[in-house]
Design a protein around this motif. Structure first.
Motif, PDB file in Angstrom:
ATOM      1  N   TYR A 206      -4.857  -1.785  -7.448  1.00 20.58           N
ATOM      2  CA  TYR A 206      -4.614  -2.637  -6.233  1.00 20.58           C
ATOM      3  C   TYR A 206      -5.893  -3.134  -5.374  1.00 20.58           C
ATOM      4  O   TYR A 206      -5.883  -4.250  -5.080  1.00 20.58           O
ATOM      5  CB  TYR A 206      -3.380  -2.253  -5.313  1.00 20.58           C
ATOM      6  CG  TYR A 206      -2.814  -3.275  -4.454  1.00 20.58           C
ATOM      7  CD1 TYR A 206      -2.277  -4.594  -4.958  1.00 20.58           C
ATOM      8  CD2 TYR A 206      -2.825  -2.896  -3.133  1.00 20.58           C
ATOM      9  CE1 TYR A 206      -1.943  -5.338  -3.744  1.00 20.58           C
ATOM     10  CE2 TYR A 206      -2.533  -3.694  -2.104  1.00 20.58           C
ATOM     11  CZ  TYR A 206      -2.008  -5.064  -2.643  1.00 20.58           C
ATOM     12  OH  TYR A 206      -1.571  -6.100  -1.520  1.00 20.58           O
ATOM     13  N   GLY A 207      -6.445  -2.054  -5.148  1.00 19.22           N
ATOM     14  CA  GLY A 207      -7.617  -2.259  -4.420  1.00 19.22           C
ATOM     15  C   GLY A 207      -8.710  -2.948  -5.276  1.00 19.22           C
ATOM     16  O   GLY A 207      -9.226  -4.123  -4.853  1.00 19.22           O
TER      17      GLY A 207
ATOM     18  N   VAL B  94       0.728  -1.076  -0.041  1.00 14.42           N
ATOM     19  CA  VAL B  94      -0.061   0.027  -0.050  1.00 14.42           C
ATOM     20  C   VAL B  94       0.790   1.434   0.179  1.00 14.42           C
ATOM     21  O   VAL B  94       0.472   2.237  -0.689  1.00 14.42           O
ATOM     22  CB  VAL B  94      -1.027  -0.020   1.236  1.00 14.42           C
ATOM     23  CG1 VAL B  94      -1.507   1.353   1.308  1.00 14.42           C
ATOM     24  CG2 VAL B  94      -1.896  -1.147   1.108  1.00 14.42           C
TER      25      VAL B  94
ATOM     26  N   ILE C  32      -7.781   2.030  -0.925  1.00 18.34           N
ATOM     27  CA  ILE C  32      -8.139   0.690  -1.149  1.00 18.34           C
ATOM     28  C   ILE C  32      -9.407   0.297  -0.204  1.00 18.34           C
ATOM     29  O   ILE C  32     -10.102  -0.631  -0.613  1.00 18.34           O
ATOM     30  CB  ILE C  32      -6.872   0.037  -0.612  1.00 18.34           C
ATOM     31  CG1 ILE C  32      -5.731   0.016  -1.645  1.00 18.34           C
ATOM     32  CG2 ILE C  32      -6.904  -1.574  -0.360  1.00 18.34           C
ATOM     33  CD1 ILE C  32      -4.243  -0.147  -1.318  1.00 18.34           C
TER      34      ILE C  32
ATOM     35  N   ALA D  36      -3.041   2.440  -6.382  1.00 17.28           N
ATOM     36  CA  ALA D  36      -3.899   2.006  -5.121  1.00 17.28           C
ATOM     37  C   ALA D  36      -5.257   1.587  -5.892  1.00 17.28           C
ATOM     38  O   ALA D  36      -5.866   0.765  -5.047  1.00 17.28           O
ATOM     39  CB  ALA D  36      -3.756   3.314  -4.238  1.00 17.28           C
TER      40      ALA D  36
END
Length: 1483
Positions: free
Chosen positions: A1033-1034, A1022, A1119, A1030
Motif C-alpha cells: 500500500y505504501g 493503514v 508506509i 502495508a
C-alpha cells in the motif's frame, strides 16, 4: 477329636442307631470329600476311629466286621483304604507296653481275620507286616516267606539275562558291528541286515537297547547312507519312545559341552523321516526354555544399557575395560543343543520341524546365531533358484554361467516356480529370519531383484491373477526383513541403489510408512539392532562435531558411509542439530553429496517427520513469531531439494494436507522449496529496478526481476514442476492457499496476537503469489489452462477471492487473446491485409471475443446495484490486465543490455579464461542481448495494441447512472484497494491504471475525486493492513504521489497533462446549453489541493503514531518509509512527524523492539530528506489562494441561480448549514481565507510549539503583517465557535459564568508564571478525579488557555523581533529554570511525605498510651475520635498515590494531556465522510 466321627455313645447304641449313622456319615464323606481326603471330617478318619474302638474294646468285632462289609458295598475302593488303616494301626499298637500290646494285637488280628472275607489276601500281604500275616494265617511261616522273597528279588534284579556291555559278549557285538559296517551294495538290503541283527541278539543274548544304541552310532558315522538306515530303523524299531530315549541319553552325555554336528544331523534325519517325535525328544535337549528366555531378556537389557551408556557423557577412562569384559562373554549359542538341532534340520530342509523349535524359542533368538541364519539363507537360496533364474532381470548370457542345481535337490527341498509359491512358501521362512538376512547379502539382492521384476510386471499388467497376492508379501518383506537388515550391512551402497530401484516402484505413502517402521520400531526389538543404533548415533555425533566448511568432503564421505546402513538414525540427529544451529545448514547440505538415492528418500521422510512433530511448538514464547527451528528446517529443505534429486511428492502433499486441515504454518516449507528450486523470491524489499523488470517480458524478469539467477535453477524447477503435475498438486495448492489466506483471520482465535494473524496471512499471500509465478514460468499455458476451472467456478464453488481468482486466470486470458489474435492475423495474411491499423483492429476483436464470455460469467458475482456505478466490462478489463500490458520498462531493458555489454568486454579483457570458454560466454551474452531487444520490441507493440483497445472501450466503462462519488467508491472498493495490496507489482499497476484512465480522458471519471478519496483519510486503510500489505500500500501511495507531485512541480506539465482533461473538471454543468463549459481546476488551486492531501496524510499518520496500537504504529512507519521520496515536502508537516517519531522511539525503546527499530530507521531517513523540505508559501501561494476563494464566493450565487450546482456544492452547503453556532459574517470570512485557516489548524494539530517555524513564512511589510493578524484572529474565532458547536452537540455547553471563571483562572496563570503553571497542571490532574462541576471548570480553563496561546501566536507573527536568537535563548533559560524548580518541588514533597510518616507513628504511640490509661468507656469515646483522625490523615497519602500513578501513565500525563485533548478535538472536528464533494477538493 475321635468323638467328631465315632463316639463311645454311638458304640454303646451301635445296633440301634450307631451303625446306621456311621454308614450314612461315611457315605456322605466319600461323596463330598473323596475317598483319600485328609482331615477331621474324612472317610479315612472315620474308619480309623472305628478300628481303634474295636481294638480298645468299645465295640464288638462282629459288629465292626459287619459294618465294614456293608461299607465296602456302599463305597467302592474302600478295601484298599481299609488295608492301609490296618497297617497304620498295626504299627501304632507296637508302641504300647507289653500288657496292652498283647491285648491290642489280639483284637487287631481277630478284626483283620474277620475282614479277610471281603479284603483280598494279596492286598493284605502287600500292606501288612510279616509277623501279622503269620498270626492271621496268610503265610505259614515268617522265616520261609523271607527266604523266598530274597531269592525272587535276587533273580529279578541281580541275575543278568542279557548282555549290554561289549566286553561281556564281545563275539556277538563284534559280529554286529561287522554286519553294520559292511560295504553296502545293491545285493545288501535292509531286510537281510535286520534278520542278521535279530539272529545275533537271540544267539548271543545281546541287549536290544544296546543294539539300538550301536545302530544309532553307526548311522551317525554314515549319515550319508540315510536311504539304507532309515528303512532299517523303521523295520527294527517298534516303539518310538525307546528310540527317542536312547537318542536323548546321547544328548545328555554332551550337556554343557559342545555337541558334535554328526549327532545333530542324526537327530535331524530321524525327525525328518518321522522316526522320532520332536515333542518326545525336546525335553532331552539342553538348556531349558526358561534359561533361554532369561538369557534373551538379559541380552536385551544389556543392549539397552549399552545404548543408554553411550548417550551419557563419561569423563572417566574406564570404558575400555568394560568393553574388554563384554568381549570375553561366553557365547551360549554354541552349547545350545536346541539351536544346533534347528541348524541341522534347516540344512536337511526339514523346515516344519525347525519351525516347531523356533516357535518354542524367543523370537529371533536362534536366527541371530550366525550358523543358523546362514543355513536358513541357504535353504531360501535353494528354494527360490528356479524362480530367480526366470525373473532375475539379468541377461541370459550371464544367467547361463550360473551352476546348475542337482537333480536330488528337488526331492529334498520344496522349490518355488511362481510368485504365488514364493509368497506362501518362502516368505514365511524369511519372516523367521528377519533382519539377520544380512548374513547373506546375495540373498538380499535376489529378493530385491525378484521384487523389482514383480512390480514392473504388475504395473504393466503382465502378471497372472493368482500371483498378485505376492504384492503384500513383498511389502511385508521390505518392512520386516530387507530394510531392517540394511542396518547390519555396513557401507554397502550397491545394495542401497538396488533396493531403491525396487522401492521407487511403490507410491511414496507406502515408502514413508516403511521408513517410519524401520526408523522407529525395528531397532527396539533386537538386541543387535539396539547396539547398532547406539553405535551409529555415536558415530553421527562424532562426525557432526567435526563438520565444518573446511572439511566438508571427508566428513561427507563418512556421512555417506553411515547413511548406507542407518539413514534414519543419522538424519534424525542431523536435523536436530540443524534445528538448533541454523548456520549448520550450508556445511551439512554440501556434505550430503555422497548419499544414495535411497538415503535421499529417507531424508525427505525424516524432514516431514521432524516438521510434523507434535511435541514441538511452532510458535516462539511470545506467540507472535514462527519458531526458529521451523524456519531452519524449511531453509534446509529448500537447499536439499535444489541441490539433490530428492523426491518432492511427499513434501508437497504434506503441505496440501496441512492446508486442508486449516494449518498454514507449514507453508514456510513450500515457500522455501519454491524459492530455492525456482529462484523466485517474494520479498517486500525488492528494488525499484527489479520491480520495473517484473513489468517486462519473461526473459527480463529472469535476468533482472529476481535476487537469484533463474537460469541456474532450470533443472530443479523442472523437477518440481514434474512432481506437481504428476500428483495433480499444482492447482490444488493454489486453491488451498487462496482459501486459507482469508480463513486465517477467522480460524485463529481471539487469543492470537494480531501480529501473528497478519504474519500467517502474509505467508499465505506471499506463497500464493510465489507459487503462481512459478507455475506461470514453468508450465506451458496449455497445461495450466487445462487444469484451471472458469472464473465463476473458482469464486462461487471453490470460494476463492476475486483477486486470487483473477491472479490465477490472468495468464489464461492473455494466452487466449494471443491465440485468437494469431488466428485472425493468419486470415489477414492470407487476404494480404497486414497493416498496423489492421493488426490493432484484429487485436481488439480478439480481446472482445475472449473477454465477452468472461464478462457474462462475472456479472452474477455482484448485485445489480454495483453494476450501476461500474460496468462489468471495466471490472474484467481492470483485473485481466497486468503491468506488462500497460508500459514498457525501457530503462531496465537498456540497463540489462548495458550490463551484458560490459560482461562481454570483461570477458575479452580476462586473460585467464581459455578461448573456447570466452567464445561460449560471449555468444551467450550476445544472444541474450538480441533476445532482450526482440522482447522489448514485442512488448512495445503489445502495449500499443492494449492502449488502443482501452481507448476503444473507454466509453463503456463508467455508466453515468449515479454520482461520481459513488462511481469512485465502487472503483476503489472493488478494484484499487484489493489489488494494490496483492503484490508490489499490482500496487504499481493500480497507480499506473489510474493515470491511464486520466490520460485516456475516460468519460464520467474524475481523477481529482479519485486521488482525493485515496489521500483524504488513509487511517482505516493503514489500520487494516498486514505488514506486507502495508509495504504494498505504501508503494501504491508512493507511485500515486509521484504522479501528483510531478504535476505539482511545474505549471507547464500541469497545463499539458491536466488542465484540459475531464478528470480535473471541478463543476459539471447540466443542460443543453452548448456555450456552457466545464470549470477546470487551475494550477494554483491544484497546488492548494496537493497541500490539503499532504495535510490529510500527516493528520492520518499522526493519529496512527499516537494511537498506541501496535498494528497502526507499525503500518504507519512502513508506509511513511515507502513514501519518503515524495512525502513530507512541507517543513511544518515534516517537523510534526519528526517530533512524533522521536517521542515514539523513546517510548518504545524498552517495550517493543521492532517498533523501535522501524522508528529509528525512519527517523534517520527522514533527517536525510530535510534539505528537500520547503515552507508552505513555496508549496502553494496563499495570496492567490485567497483571491481564488473570493472569486469562487462571488461566482457562487450566479451558479446557484442557473441551476448548475453539483453534488459537491450540495455537500458544501450541508456542511455550512450544520454549523449553526457560526454567524453569517464568520462563514463569509471562513470562505475567503479557507487556506490560511486550514494552515493554522494544521499547526495547532501537529504542535503549538511550531510558532517559530511558521512565523518565518510571514511577509515583512506592514500590509502583509496586518493581513496575517486578521487571519490569526479569524482562526481563533473559528476555533472557539467550532468548540462551542461540539460542546452544544455533546450536551456539555458552557454558561457565561463558567467561561468567565475560566478567563479569570487563565489570567491568574499568566501572572504567576511558569512556576505556578506547573502547580496548576498538577492541580488540574487532581481535579479530574473529582465531581462533574470541577471537570467543567477544567474544560473552561483549557479553552482560555488555548485562546491565550492563539493570541500569543498572533502577537508573535506581527514582528520579526520575536524570532531573534535573544528571545530563543531566553526561552531556553526559562525552561532550565522551570526544570530546576520542579526538581526542588519534588524534593520538598518527599520531605513532606517523610514528616507525615513520622507524625503518624507518633500519633499511634500516643493512642496506645491513652488506651492503657483510660477506662473502657473513655476508650470507646476516644476510639471514635481517633478513627475520625485516622480517616482525615489517610486522605493525603491516598490522593498523592493516585496522582502519582496518573502522572506516570502516558495517557493521563499532565505534560501532554492538554495537547492531546486539543489534537483529538481537531481529529474529531475534521469530517471524514465517504463522499467528498468537489468544492472540498478544490478548497
Amino acid at each position: 477329636m475321635a468323638a467328631s466321627c465315632v463316639s463311645i455313645d454311638q458304640c454303646k447304641h451301635w445296633e440301634k442307631t450307631g451303625r446306621s449313622e456311621f454308614l450314612k456319615s461315611c457315605k456322605s464323606l466319600a461323596e463330598n470329600n473323596g475317598l483319600w481326603s485328609v482331615g477331621k471330617n474324612s472317610l479315612r478318619r472315620a474308619l480309623y476311629e472305628l478300628c481303634w474302638h474295636v481294638v480298645k474294646g468299645h465295640l464288638k468285632q462282629e459288629q465292626a466286621v459287619a459294618t465294614l462289609n456293608d461299607l465296602t458295598d456302599l463305597v467302592k475302593d474302600s478295601v484298599s483304604l481299609l488295608a492301609d488303616i490296618f497297617s497304620v494301626i498295626d504299627i501304632e499298637t507296637s508302641a504300647y507296653s507289653d500288657d496292652k500290646l498283647h491285648v491290642y494285637k489280639e483284637k487287631l488280628v481277630s478284626l483283620i481275620a474277620g475282614c479277610e472275607s471281603f479284603i483280598p489276601p494279596a492286598v493284605l500281604k502287600e500292606r501288612l507286616d510279616q509277623e501279622t500275616l503269620e498270626n492271621i494265617g496268610l503265610i505259614p511261616s515268617k522265616l520261609t516267606f523271607q527266604q523266598k522273597y530274597v531269592k525272587t528279588k535276587t533273580k529279578l534284579y541281580y541275575k543278568q539275562q542279557k548282555f549290554n556291555l561289549l566286553r561281556e559278549e564281545s563275539e556277538g557285538y563284534s559280529k554286529l558291528i561287522s554286519e553294520l559296517n559292511q560295504e553296502l551294495t545293491e545285493k545288501v538290503t535292509h531286510h537281510q541286515v535286520v534278520e542278521h541283527i535279530k539272529s545275533l541278539i537271540g544267539c548271543f543274548d545281546l541287549d536290544p537297547n544296546r543294539v539300538l544304541d550301536i545302530l544309532l552310532e553307526s548311522f551317525e558315522c554314515r549319515s550319508d547312507l540315510h536311504s539304507f538306515y532309515v528303512p532299517l530303523f523303521r523295520e527294527y524299531v517298534s516303539d518310538q519312545k525307546t528310540l527317542c530315549n536312547i537318542l536323548g541319553f546321547r544328548f545328555h552325555f554332551y550337556k554343557g559341552e559342545e555337541t558334535p554336528e554328526s549327532l545333530y544331523k542324526l537327530a535331524g534325519l530321524l525327525l525328518k523321516h518321522e522316526l522320532v517325535d520332536l515333542d518326545s525328544l525336546y525335553p532331552h535337549l539342553a538348556p531349558d526354555d526358561s534359561d533361554i528366555q532369561a538369557y534373551h531378556q538379559k541380552d536385551l537389557d544389556e543392549a539397552k544399557a549399552y545404548a543408554k551408556k553411550l548417550s551419557v557423557v563419561i569423563l572417566s577412562d574406564k570404558t575400555d575395560d568394560k568393553k574388554d569384559d563384554e568381549n570375553m562373554k561366553i557365547d551360549v549359542h554354541s552349547t545350545n543343543q536346541k539351536i544346533g538341532l534347528c541348524q541341522a534340520l534347516l540344512m536337511l530342509g526339514a523346515w516344519s520341524n525347525a519351525k516347531q523349535i523356533l516357535d518354542r524359542l524367543p523370537e529371533f533368538f536362534a536366527t541371530m546365531y550366525k550358523p543358523v541364519g546362514i543355513q536358513m539363507c541357504n535353504l531360501v537360496h535353494t528354494m527360490i533358484e528356479p524362480l530367480y533364474i526366470e525373473h532375475a532381470g539379468i541377461p541370459r548370457r550371464i544367467m547361463k554361467k550360473r551352476p546348475v542345481q542337482d537333480k536330488d535337490v528337488s526331492e529334498k527341498f520344496d522349490l518355488v516356480k511362481t510368485f504365488r509359491d514364493l509368497h506362501y512358501k518362502v516368505f514365511p521362512i524369511m519372516r523367521y529370519l528377519g533382519p539377520y538376512c544380512a548374513f547373506d547379502a546375495v540373498l538380499v539382492i535376489k529378493l530385491v531383484r525378484l521384487g523389482k521384476t514383480f512390480m514392473t510386471k504388475r504395473q504393466s499388467q503382465g502378471l497372472k491373477p493368482e500371483d498378485d497376492v505376492a504384492y503384500y508379501g513383498f511389502l511385508n518383506m521390505l518392512d520386516e526383513v530387507i530394510l531392517p537388515c540394511m542396518a547390519l550391512l555396513t557401507c554397502n551402497c550397491c545394495i542401497s541403489e538396488e533396493l531403491w530401484a525396487f522401492l521407487k516402484l511403490y507410491p511414496y505413502e507406502l515408502r514413508y510408512r516403511l521408513y517410519g517402521n524401520w526408523k522407529n520400531d525395528s531397532y527396539n526389538h533386537h538386541a543387535k539392532l539396539i547396539r547398532t543404533k547406539a553405535d551409529s548415533l555415536e558415530r553421527a555425533k562424532y562426525i557432526m562435531k567435526r563438520l565444518s566448511k573446511e572439511n566438508v568432503k571427508p566428513s561427507g564421505r563418512q556421512i555417506g558411509k553411515l547413511s548406507h546402513s542407518n539413514p534414519g538414525i543419522l538424519f534424525e540427529y542431523v536435523l536436530s542439530q540443524i534445528q538448533r544451529y541454523d548456520n549448520f545448514i550450508g556445511p551439512v547440505v554440501d556434505s550430503l553429496k555422497f548419499l544414495t538415492s535411497l538415503s535421499y528418500d529417507v531424508l525427505a521422510f525424516c524432514i516431514i517427520e521432524a516438521v510434523a512433530n507434535p511435541e514441538k511448538d511452532r510458535m516462539k514464547h511470545d506467540d507472535t513469531n514462527i519458531s526458529l527451528w521451523l524456519q531452519s528446517l524449511a531453509s534446509f529443505t529448500g537447499s536439499i531439494c535444489k541441490k539433490y534429486s530428492v523426491e518432492l511428492a511427499g513434501i508437497m502433499q504434506y503441505v496440501a494436507n496441512q492446508l486442508k486441515a486449516g494449518k498454514s504454518f507449514d507453508l514456510l516449507l513450500l515457500r522455501e522449496v519454491v524459492q530455492k528450486m525456482a529462484g523466485i523470491e517474494i520479498s517486500e524489499e525488492i528494488t525499484d529496478d527489479q520491480l520495473e523488470a517484473m513489468a517486462g517480458g519473461e526473459l527480463l524478469r529472469q535476468e533482472g526481476g529476481y535476487f537469484a539467477q533463474v537460469r541456474n535453477t532450470k533443472k530443479s524447477s523442472t523437477r518440481l514442476k514434474d512432481t506437481l503435475l504428476e500428483h495433480d498438486l499444482a492447482l490444488s495448492l493454489c486453491l488451498l492457499m487462496s482459501q486459507q489466506r482469508d480463513s486465517v483471520i477467522f480460524q485463529e482465535g481471539a487469543q492470537s496476537h494480531l501480529k501473528l494473524v497478519g504474519k500467517l496471512y502474509d505467508q499465505c499471500q506471499d506463497t500464493l503469489v510465489q507459487f503462481g509465478s512459478f507455475l506461470s514460468m514453468q508450465l506451458s499455458t496449455e497445461e495450466f489452462v487445462k487444469r484451471l476451472p472458469p472464473i465463476d467456478t473458482l469464486i462461487m464453488e471453490y470460494h476463492v477471492p476475486p483477486d486470487a481468482a483473477f491472479f490465477l486466470c490472468r495468464s489464461q486470458y492473455a494466452y487466449a487473446i494471443a491465440t485468437k489474435f494469431d488466428e485472425l492475423r493468419k486470415i489477414d495474411k492470407a487476404n494480404k491485409q497486414n497493416t498496423s491499423q489492421q493488426k490493432v483492429q484484429r487485436y481488439i476483436e480478439a480481446s472482445e471475443s475472449v473477454m465477452t464470455p468472461v464478462i457474462d460469467l462475472v456479472g452474477p458475482l455482484f448485485t445489480s446495484k454495483v453494476w450501476e456505478d461500474l460496468s462489468a466490462h471495466f471490472y474484467v478489463t481492470f483485473w485481466s490486465l497486468s503491468m506488462y500490458e500497460l508500459a514498457v520498462p525501457t530503462s531496465v531493458y537498456e540497463k540489462q543490455i548495458q550490463q551484458l555489454s560490459s560482461q562481454i568486454s570483461a570477458i575479452e579483457d580476462n586473460r585467464d579464461l581459455p578461448q573456447s570458454k570466452k567464445k561460449k560466454e560471449k555468444e551467450r551474452c550476445t544472444n541474450l542481448i538480441d533476445k532482450l531487444k526482440d522482447e522489448e520490441k514485442k512488448q512495445g507493440e503489445h502495449v500499443q495494441r492494449v492502449l488502443a483497445r482501452l481507448k476503444s472501450q473507454k466509453e463503456q466503462w463508467f455508466i453515468s447512472r449515479s454520482t461520481k462519488n459513488e462511481t469512485i467508491t465502487q472503483f476503489l472498493q472493488l478494484c484499487i484497494f484489493p489489488r494494490c495490496c496483492f503484490t508490489a507489482n499490482d500496487a504499481v499497476y493500480c497507480a499506473k491504471f489510474i493515470h491511464i484512465l486520466h490520460d485516456l480522458k475516460t468519460p464520467n471519471f474524475s481523477t481529482l475525486i479519485c486521488y482525493d478519496r485515496i489521500f483524504c483519510d488513509i487511517t482505516y486503510t493503514v489500520t487494516s493492513c498486514t505488514e506486507n500489505e502495508a509495504h504494498r500500500y505504501g508503494r501504491f501511495l508512493c507511485t500515486s504521489l509521484e504522479t501528483i507531485m510531478r504535476w505539482h512541480s511545474d505549471k507547464t506539465i500541469y497545463e499539458k497533462e491536466c488542465a484540459s482533461y475531464p478528470g480535473f473538471v471541478t463543476v459539471f454543468r447540466k443542460g443543453t446549453d452548448s456555450n456552457n463549459k466545464a470549470d477546470q481546476l487551475d494550477f494554483e488551486n491544484y497546488r492548494h489541493v496537493c497541500h490539503k492531501w499532504h495535510f490529510r496524510i500527516t493528520k492520518a499518520m499522526v493519529a496512527c503514531l499516537e494511537s498506541g496500537n501496535y498494528i497502526q504504529i507499525r503500518n504507519a512507519l512502513i508506509i511513511l518509509t515507502k513514501i519518503l521520496l515524495y512525502y513530507p515536502r512541507i517543513a511544518q508537516f515534516g517537523q510534526a512527524l519528526e517530533r512524533r517519531v522521536d517521542r515514539l522511539r523513546q517510548e518504545e525503546k524498552e517495550k517493543r523492539p521492532d517498533i523501535y527499530a522501524l522508528a529509528m530507521g525512519y527517523s534517520g531517513q527522514l533527517k536525510s530528506k530535510k534539505s528537500h523540505w520547503v515552507q508552505e508559501t513555496v508549496f502553494h501561494q496563499k495570496d492567490k489562494d485567497a483571491k481564488a476563494g473570493q472569486k469562487a464566493n462571488s461566482s457562487q450565487p450566479s451558479k446557484s441561480t442557473e441551476g448548475a450546482k453539483t453534488t459537491d456544492s450540495k455537500a458544501q452547503s450541508k456542511k455550512n448549514d450544520s454549523g449553526s453556532a457560526k454567524t453569517k459574517d464568520v462563514k463569509d470570512k471562513d470562505k475567503k481565507v479557507m487556506s490560511s485557516v486550514e494552515k493554522k489548524e494544521m499547526k495547532s494539530a501537529t504542535n503549538h510549539s511550531d510558532a517559530a517555524s511558521t512565523s518565518k513564512a510571514v511577509p515583512s511589510s506592514d500590509k502583509k503583517g496586518s493581513k496575517s493578524d486578521t487571519k490569526v484572529k479569524l482562526n481563533v474565532e473559528n476555533k472557539k465557535s467550532s468548540e462551542n458547536d461540539r460542546a452544544a452537540e455533546s450536551g456539555t455547553s458552557k454558561t457565561p459564568k463558567e467561561k468567565e471563571k475560566g478567563k479569570d483562572r487563565e489570567r491568574d496563570h499568566e501572572e504567576k508564571g511558569s512556576k505556578n503553571k506547573g502547580h496548576s497542571e498538577d492541580k488540574s490532574e487532581k481535579e479530574r478525579s473529582h465531581a462533574d462541576d470541577k471537570a467543567k471548570d477544567k474544560i473552561s480553563s483549557k479553552e482560555s488557555k488555548y485562546s491565550s496561546k492563539e493570541e500569543k501566536l498572533a502577537k508573535e507573527s506581527k514582528s520579526r523581533d520575536d524570532r531573534s536568537p535573544h528571545t530563543e535563548g531566553k526561552s531556553k533559560e526559562e525552561k532550565i529554570r522551570i526544570k530546576e524548580e520542579r526538581k526542588e518541588e519534588r524534593k520538598a514533597e518527599k520531605l513532606e511525605k517523610e514528616s507525615r510518616k513520622e507524625e503518624r507513628e507518633s500519633r499511634k504511640e500516643e493512642k496506645h498510651e491513652k488506651k492503657l490509661k483510660r477506662s473502657s468507656v473513655e476508650r470507646d469515646s476516644y476510639r471514635e475520635k481517633d478513627s475520625h483522625i485516622d480517616q482525615s490523615n489517610n486522605v493525603t497519602p491516598s490522593t498523592s498515590h493516585g496522582s502519582y500513578h496518573r502522572h506516570n501513565s502516558p495517557e493521563s500525563s499532565p505534560r501532554y494531556s492538554d495537547e492531546r485533548d486539543v489534537k483529538r478535538r481537531k481529529l474529531e472536528a475534521t469530517p471524514s465522510t465517504s463522499k467528498v464533494s468537489m468544492m472540498e477538493v478544490c478548497s
